[in-house]
Design an enzyme around this catalytic site. Structure first.
Site, PDB file in Angstrom:
ATOM      1  N   ILE A 140      32.707  41.362  39.063  1.00 52.94           N
ATOM      2  CA  ILE A 140      32.350  41.951  37.775  1.00 52.94           C
ATOM      3  C   ILE A 140      33.601  42.320  36.965  1.00 52.94           C
ATOM      4  CG2 ILE A 140      32.250  44.397  38.447  1.00 52.94           C
ATOM      5  CD1 ILE A 140      29.463  44.487  37.104  1.00 52.94           C
ATOM      6  N   ASN A 193      40.096  43.484  51.604  1.00 53.30           N
ATOM      7  CA  ASN A 193      40.552  44.861  51.705  1.00 53.30           C
ATOM      8  C   ASN A 193      39.710  45.587  52.747  1.00 53.30           C
ATOM      9  OD1 ASN A 193      42.441  44.572  49.558  1.00 53.30           O
ATOM     10  ND2 ASN A 193      40.740  44.701  48.105  1.00 53.30           N
ATOM     11  N   GLU A 236      36.688  49.255  48.291  1.00 56.55           N
ATOM     12  CA  GLU A 236      35.786  50.078  47.497  1.00 56.55           C
ATOM     13  C   GLU A 236      34.341  49.936  47.962  1.00 56.55           C
ATOM     14  OE1 GLU A 236      36.331  48.866  43.442  1.00 56.55           O
ATOM     15  OE2 GLU A 236      38.479  49.306  43.511  1.00 56.55           O
ATOM     16  N   VAL A 237      33.976  48.729  48.364  1.00 57.96           N
ATOM     17  CA  VAL A 237      32.580  48.470  48.738  1.00 57.96           C
ATOM     18  C   VAL A 237      32.529  48.199  50.250  1.00 57.96           C
ATOM     19  CG1 VAL A 237      30.552  47.039  48.329  1.00 57.96           C
ATOM     20  CG2 VAL A 237      32.159  47.467  46.457  1.00 57.96           C
ATOM     21  N   HIS A 257      33.700  41.615  52.421  1.00 54.63           N
ATOM     22  CA  HIS A 257      33.736  40.595  51.364  1.00 54.63           C
ATOM     23  C   HIS A 257      35.125  39.984  51.300  1.00 54.63           C
ATOM     24  CE1 HIS A 257      34.556  44.569  49.598  1.00 54.63           C
ATOM     25  NE2 HIS A 257      35.416  43.959  48.775  1.00 54.63           N
ATOM     26  N   HIS A 307      37.638  38.144  48.700  1.00 52.35           N
ATOM     27  CA  HIS A 307      37.938  37.787  47.312  1.00 52.35           C
ATOM     28  C   HIS A 307      38.568  36.396  47.325  1.00 52.35           C
ATOM     29  CE1 HIS A 307      37.920  42.030  45.588  1.00 52.35           C
ATOM     30  NE2 HIS A 307      38.060  42.293  46.874  1.00 52.35           N
TER      31      HIS A 307
END
Ligand code: AMP
Length: 122
Positions: free
Chosen positions: A35, A92, A100-101, A105, A107
């Site tokens: 996003i 991360n 953060e999440v 995941h 990237h």
């Protein structure tokens, strides 16, 4: 953080409770545009299973899930036309990693030269 949080943003995306800009989907993964893109191509690849981090995924995912995840990465870089010129993948993890999440995941960043690998930590 040892317990998976079912209220994290990516869990909500997987349950179709939040919209996303999907670029690829399989039995094992969902991949969608970040996003807040940091490069012309910035895609997040997430497993459909409930894994917090790359080490959680590596320790607890099935062989099929792990294979499915990396096969998806290969297909996405072809599909997005970034294989030839190259790209960067980042995962991360935890507080020091700046995650953060709390759903694993990857990237995928491409479409231009990606800058320095890390900004100076100290
Ligand atoms: P990380 O810091 O590695 O946990 O990265 C989380 C990433 O998720 C950031 O790059 C955010 O821009 C991205 N992000 C957060 N919410 C959404 C969303 N609803 N759809 C797509 N990307 C998101």
């Amino acid at each position: 953080m040892n317990t998976y949080d079912d209220d994290n943003i990516f869990a909500k995306i997987l349950r179709n409770e939040l919209p996303n800009d999907t670029v690829y989907e399989s039995e094992y993964v969902l991949a969608f545009k970040d996003i807040n893109p940091q490069a012309p191509v910035h895609i997040l690849v997430i497993p459909k299973g409930r894994y917090i981090s790359i080490d959680d995924f590596g320790s607890n995912a099935t062989a099929e899930e792990i294979k499915g995840f990396y096969e998806a990465v290969s297909k996405i870089v072809e599909q997005e036309n970034i294989k030839q010129d190259g790209y960067r993948t980042i995962t991360n993890t935890g507080i020091n990693g700046g995650q953060e999440v709390p759903h694993f995941h990857l990237h995928i960043l491409g479409g231009t030269k990606i800058g320095v690998m890390v900004s100076k930590a100290v």
